[in-house]
Design a protein around this motif. Structure first.
Motif, PDB file in Angstrom:
ATOM      1  N   MET A 197       0.850  -1.193   0.000  1.00  0.00           N
ATOM      2  CA  MET A 197       0.000   0.000   0.000  1.00  0.00           C
ATOM      3  C   MET A 197       0.888   1.246   0.000  1.00  0.00           C
ATOM      4  SD  MET A 197      -2.993   1.036   2.692  1.00  0.00           S
ATOM      5  CE  MET A 197      -1.919   2.006   3.727  1.00  0.00           C
ATOM      6  N   SER A 198       0.617   2.150  -0.928  1.00  0.00           N
ATOM      7  CA  SER A 198       1.450   3.359  -0.962  1.00  0.00           C
ATOM      8  C   SER A 198       0.876   4.410  -0.016  1.00  0.00           C
ATOM      9  CB  SER A 198       1.491   3.916  -2.381  1.00  0.00           C
ATOM     10  OG  SER A 198       0.234   4.421  -2.718  1.00  0.00           O
ATOM     11  N   THR A 199       1.746   5.081   0.694  1.00  0.00           N
ATOM     12  CA  THR A 199       1.280   6.185   1.539  1.00  0.00           C
ATOM     13  C   THR A 199       1.613   7.489   0.841  1.00  0.00           C
ATOM     14  OG1 THR A 199       3.345   6.046   2.726  1.00  0.00           O
ATOM     15  CG2 THR A 199       1.428   5.005   3.760  1.00  0.00           C
ATOM     16  N   VAL A 200       0.620   8.356   0.793  1.00  0.00           N
ATOM     17  CA  VAL A 200       0.793   9.643   0.123  1.00  0.00           C
ATOM     18  C   VAL A 200       0.892  10.709   1.201  1.00  0.00           C
ATOM     19  CG1 VAL A 200      -0.299  11.305  -1.421  1.00  0.00           C
ATOM     20  CG2 VAL A 200      -0.451   8.864  -1.909  1.00  0.00           C
ATOM     21  N   SER A 201       1.889  11.546   1.047  1.00  0.00           N
ATOM     22  CA  SER A 201       2.105  12.583   2.053  1.00  0.00           C
ATOM     23  C   SER A 201       1.602  13.930   1.525  1.00  0.00           C
ATOM     24  CB  SER A 201       3.598  12.643   2.360  1.00  0.00           C
ATOM     25  OG  SER A 201       3.857  13.716   3.204  1.00  0.00           O
ATOM     26  N   VAL A 202       0.796  14.600   2.351  1.00  0.00           N
ATOM     27  CA  VAL A 202       0.117  15.832   1.926  1.00  0.00           C
ATOM     28  C   VAL A 202       0.653  17.038   2.706  1.00  0.00           C
ATOM     29  CG1 VAL A 202      -2.129  17.001   1.761  1.00  0.00           C
ATOM     30  CG2 VAL A 202      -1.995  14.518   1.421  1.00  0.00           C
ATOM     31  N   ALA A 203       0.925  18.134   1.993  1.00  0.00           N
ATOM     32  CA  ALA A 203       1.259  19.411   2.631  1.00  0.00           C
ATOM     33  C   ALA A 203       0.240  20.451   2.198  1.00  0.00           C
ATOM     34  CB  ALA A 203       2.660  19.864   2.226  1.00  0.00           C
ATOM     35  N   VAL A 204      -0.043  21.398   3.096  1.00  0.00           N
ATOM     36  CA  VAL A 204      -0.902  22.534   2.748  1.00  0.00           C
ATOM     37  C   VAL A 204      -0.078  23.809   2.873  1.00  0.00           C
ATOM     38  CG1 VAL A 204      -3.025  23.803   3.250  1.00  0.00           C
ATOM     39  CG2 VAL A 204      -2.947  21.323   3.624  1.00  0.00           C
ATOM     40  N   VAL A 205      -0.035  24.591   1.793  1.00  0.00           N
ATOM     41  CA  VAL A 205       0.617  25.902   1.811  1.00  0.00           C
ATOM     42  C   VAL A 205      -0.490  26.952   1.922  1.00  0.00           C
ATOM     43  CG1 VAL A 205       1.989  27.573   0.492  1.00  0.00           C
ATOM     44  CG2 VAL A 205       2.570  25.120   0.395  1.00  0.00           C
ATOM     45  N   ILE A 206      -0.486  27.706   3.016  1.00  0.00           N
ATOM     46  CA  ILE A 206      -1.490  28.766   3.209  1.00  0.00           C
ATOM     47  C   ILE A 206      -0.827  30.099   2.895  1.00  0.00           C
ATOM     48  CG2 ILE A 206      -3.094  29.860   4.815  1.00  0.00           C
ATOM     49  CD1 ILE A 206      -3.055  27.332   6.511  1.00  0.00           C
TER      50      ILE A 206
END
Ligand code: CTP
Ligand code: MG
Length: 225
Positions: free
Chosen positions: A1-10
């Motif tokens: 299972m691939s894990t996807v890493s998420v970032a939020v730029v505000i």
């Protein structure tokens, strides 16, 4: 299972000229909290976010570190226009991030489920995803003399919002062009790549004018958002 890493730029480095307050717009308070703090409150409720980058005016970097008591936070100073501020945010992403959401602090009441829908669409293979709402007014394209060039069919139009979500490599490529635009999706379109629209939210309105600030007060007093 691939894990996807998420970032939020505000992005919160604009001056808020149209709002006309003495402090930059993202630091104007509604209900005792800044627009930026309201935005961060919602972003931290989004599952699976590994990094939150906040881009502020240079003079506000130190205060922002102190104000926002959020793990995963990075604060950087912004640029002369929105595109430059987004680029500043992208430059401090941690290495393993592969999905990036770019969000306007001024859309501070955007509900977490809009973020989740955008992430889900990027995860399922779209390189660029934007929330959008049907347009109420008939919209005309005009030339420099004020003459109408054409009237696009209203049913085909969407007013787009943030967060806009991207495959990280594609967004970096789009920003490498060095051109500016009022949103990031336009840079992806310029590369000839597809941009998917998913349903937006009335609560994702952008605080731009004093009337919008009244609306923000109303949102806080009439809901638990
Ligand atoms: N923004 C930014 N850096 C800039 C310009 C804008 O980070 N140099 C951010 C704003 O802080 C805002 C978002 O981009 O969250 C959308 O921009 P806009 O609504 O135009 O905000 P301002 O530029 O601050 O407002 P104005 O255009 O009225 O001055
Ligand atoms: Mg602006």
């Amino acid at each position: 299972m691939s894990t996807v890493s998420v970032a939020v730029v505000i992005v919160a480095a604009g001056l808020g000229t149209r709002l006309g307050h003495p402090v930059p717009k993202a630091f104007v308070e509604v209900g005792g909290r800044s627009l930026l703090a309201h935005a961060v409150d919602r972003v931290v409720q989004v599952p699976g976010v590994d990094q939150v980058v906040v881009v502020v005016p240079d003079a506000f970097v130190e205060d922002t570190w102190a104000l926002l008591d959020t793990p995963l936070l990075t604060v950087v100073s912004g640029g002369a226009d929105r595109t430059a501020s987004v680029a500043a945010g992208l430059s401090v992403l941690v290495e393993h991030v592969d999905v990036v959401l770019v969000h306007d602090a001024a859309r501070c009441f955007t509900p977490p489920d809009v973020f989740e829908a955008v992430v889900a669409a990027v995860r399922s293979g779209d390189v660029a995803v934007v929330p959008g709402l049907p347009v109420i007014d008939t919209v005309k394209e005009v030339d420099a003399d004020g003459l109408v060039r054409r009237t696009p069919a209203r049913a085909s139009l969407r007013a787009v919002q943030t967060p806009q979500g991207f495959d990280r490599v594609t967004l970096d490529r789009a920003h490498a062009s060095g051109t500016s635009a009022t949103d990031d999706a336009a840079l992806i379109e310029a590369l000839g790549l597809p941009v998917r629209v998913v349903p937006g939210s009335d609560l994702a309105f952008k605080v731009t004018t004093p009337d919008d600030l009244d609306r923000a007060h109303a949102v806080l007093t009439t809901s638990t958002t």
